[in-house]
Write a protein that holds these residues in place. Sequence first.
Motif, PDB file in Angstrom:
ATOM      1  N   THR A 105       0.836  -1.212   0.000  1.00  0.00           N
ATOM      2  CA  THR A 105       0.000   0.000   0.000  1.00  0.00           C
ATOM      3  C   THR A 105       0.870   1.261   0.000  1.00  0.00           C
ATOM      4  N   ASP A 109       0.399   3.913  -2.921  1.00  0.00           N
ATOM      5  CA  ASP A 109       0.085   5.316  -2.611  1.00  0.00           C
ATOM      6  C   ASP A 109       1.090   6.270  -3.257  1.00  0.00           C
ATOM      7  N   ARG A 129      -7.454  -4.513   1.153  1.00  0.00           N
ATOM      8  CA  ARG A 129      -6.893  -3.161   1.286  1.00  0.00           C
ATOM      9  C   ARG A 129      -5.763  -2.935   0.276  1.00  0.00           C
ATOM     10  N   ALA A 133      -5.965  -0.089  -2.579  1.00  0.00           N
ATOM     11  CA  ALA A 133      -4.926   0.947  -2.669  1.00  0.00           C
ATOM     12  C   ALA A 133      -4.393   1.035  -4.105  1.00  0.00           C
ATOM     13  N   ASP A 136      -7.112   2.595  -6.346  1.00  0.00           N
ATOM     14  CA  ASP A 136      -7.197   4.046  -6.124  1.00  0.00           C
ATOM     15  C   ASP A 136      -6.060   4.775  -6.825  1.00  0.00           C
TER      16      ASP A 136
END
Lengths: 354, 354
Positions: A105, A109, A129, A133, A136
């Motif tokens: 992640t 990010d 998750r 991530a 996104d």
Amino acid sequence: MALDGYFEGFTRRDWQTIDEGQVEIAVIGLGGFARERALPAIRDAEFCEVTVLVSGSPEKAADLATSFGVERVLDYEAFRDGEASDAYDAVYVATPPAFHEEYATTAADRGKHVLCEKPLAVDHAAAERIVAACADAGVVCMTAYRLRTEPAVRRMRELIADGAIGDPVQVHGGFSARLLDDMSADTWRLDPDVAGGGALMDLGVYPLNTTRFLLDADPTSVVAETHSGEAPFDRVDEHVALQLTFPGGVTASCTASFDAHPDSRLQVLGTDGQVLITDPFGGDVSQEIVVERGDTHTRYAGPSVDEVREEFDYFAHCVLTGEDCETDGEDGLTDLRIIEAAYESAEIGERVEL
Amino acid sequence: MALDGYFEGFTRRDWQTIDEGQVEIAVIGLGGFARERALPAIRDAEFCEVTVLVSGSPEKAADLATSFGVERVLDYEAFRDGEASDAYDAVYVATPPAFHEEYATTAADRGKHVLCEKPLAVDHAAAERIVAACADAGVVCMTAYRLRTEPAVRRMRELIADGAIGDPVQVHGGFSARLLDDMSADTWRLDPDVAGGGALMDLGVYPLNTTRFLLDADPTSVVAETHSGEAPFDRVDEHVALQLTFPGGVTASCTASFDAHPDSRLQVLGTDGQVLITDPFGGDVSQEIVVERGDTHTRYAGPSVDEVREEFDYFAHCVLTGEDCETDGEDGLTDLRIIEAAYESAEIGERVEL
């Protein structure tokens, strides 16, 4: 296609659409597999190179960096702080499963593509998750199922998809190892908090994922039995047997063991024939494939291909082309959902629907 | 014993203690297996001969009687009435399962020894009555598991018992056939009232019984999945997958199918090695046996032995010597108990304890 057609050009990369490009990779975690398989594979790969090593003992990694011509070595804190982040486009997360989420992640990010070792995480929630991530951030998220790029497995899948053995009926698959022959009893693989599980999580995922790939289908239910013997095998499943049911009543009988003679095999029985592959999961070995149709029995010994190199090139190819990754995070997530259901089934003694 | 020791004298009859004697057998039911396998086997046998044939169509059996030099042919009514009962010491019941009980108990009540085809009966209760009738009469009651006298299976069992592969961990076994290639859709094998079940009852009992024999143990629980497709496979289990758990957590993943490429195989994986046998259940064929221990891989192609002849000689030998029959009625009863539990598990979706 006649049978010969599958065996000619056996090692072909049916997925390759471009001829050049380079993806710079940070390798996170330098355990045995990363050192002995991943780094040599990336060195030999066409579409990627290692530019950064991330290790808990950077001084120990220095020799490795020299051997593989890697300029930057970071410790985990430096990686988290974003040091040298211009030096890589993607990460390969090769830490024990409990640490996958943090590094995957963090990388996502930061806009870096993620190739993450299997199992994707210690549980389904953590894996979700990671997938979220990456989604996104709009980066590639691939689960490192090396079998997906193994030529024998890909050819086997084509054969099955083309109906060469009729409709699949039953699958048998197994993967076993004598864990303590290769590592000490304090290995993280026997710590459920770090590994997320035992033989099913670490080895059983191979026949499980490969069966899903070969059948191009997901199971609808699972029943399983686990067994844990004496220390050091008492905290995780030492042996596991699971039976998956797929749409149309196709079943897969899979086993895995941390403490049995090393073996791996996969057999897909169909209405009109069958295909068997010996040692599909054992690594960089020459598989023997047997195809039977009616009275015809064809035995084929394929060339040894480094499926880890193929895997890294496939990942890099996805990054470069933007094409859908067929071994994406969702794929790893699906296996974790099945594995958790299998553990539940073993505990409650009931079929668990998926 | 060194591995060679098992392969030398491969076909030895470890059970034989006498050199002469003859048991006169009435063969009841003249279906394909009786005609094509049992009669030639008894003709070639050392300790028995056929003296009576019992058939629903005695006129059709006349040619067979001539071919095999059998003097008496009876219809079922004459058999029930005790005709020619001085002409035989024992019966071989080869009718469809639903009729086993009647002929086996009639023979036992008459003081005749009983060799009864598998499955011993259509259900556990009927099988219990057969076993009880034989016990009351003090006659031998043997279930016709031909694999029990198959040399490759016996050698495999000795290897395992001697610890040649360490402790057994996981078994994979399968037996499949394309039923309609060999028989018409109205075969009794697809009629649950006559057969007692489908692929599990008729084919799955081979890996089941052979695994019990090889491990010298009985399962403690079972989970199973069955699938029935379109007619004519809609009234019984067309495909079955079952997973047995034995003491110590050993598992056996077994499958059977009435409608898949013909295949049979059995693999016993242990802590220190494994033994595989290809085509153990297919009949009078030359098996290939592979034994792996550590890095050693030994492949052995055994001579083709008629295990049906061995089976009849073993039965006659039990009759002549009065020694315990290791494939007795209890053995057939145990399998029926497991099969019924497997069907129950498939229906309720739960592990069934045995």
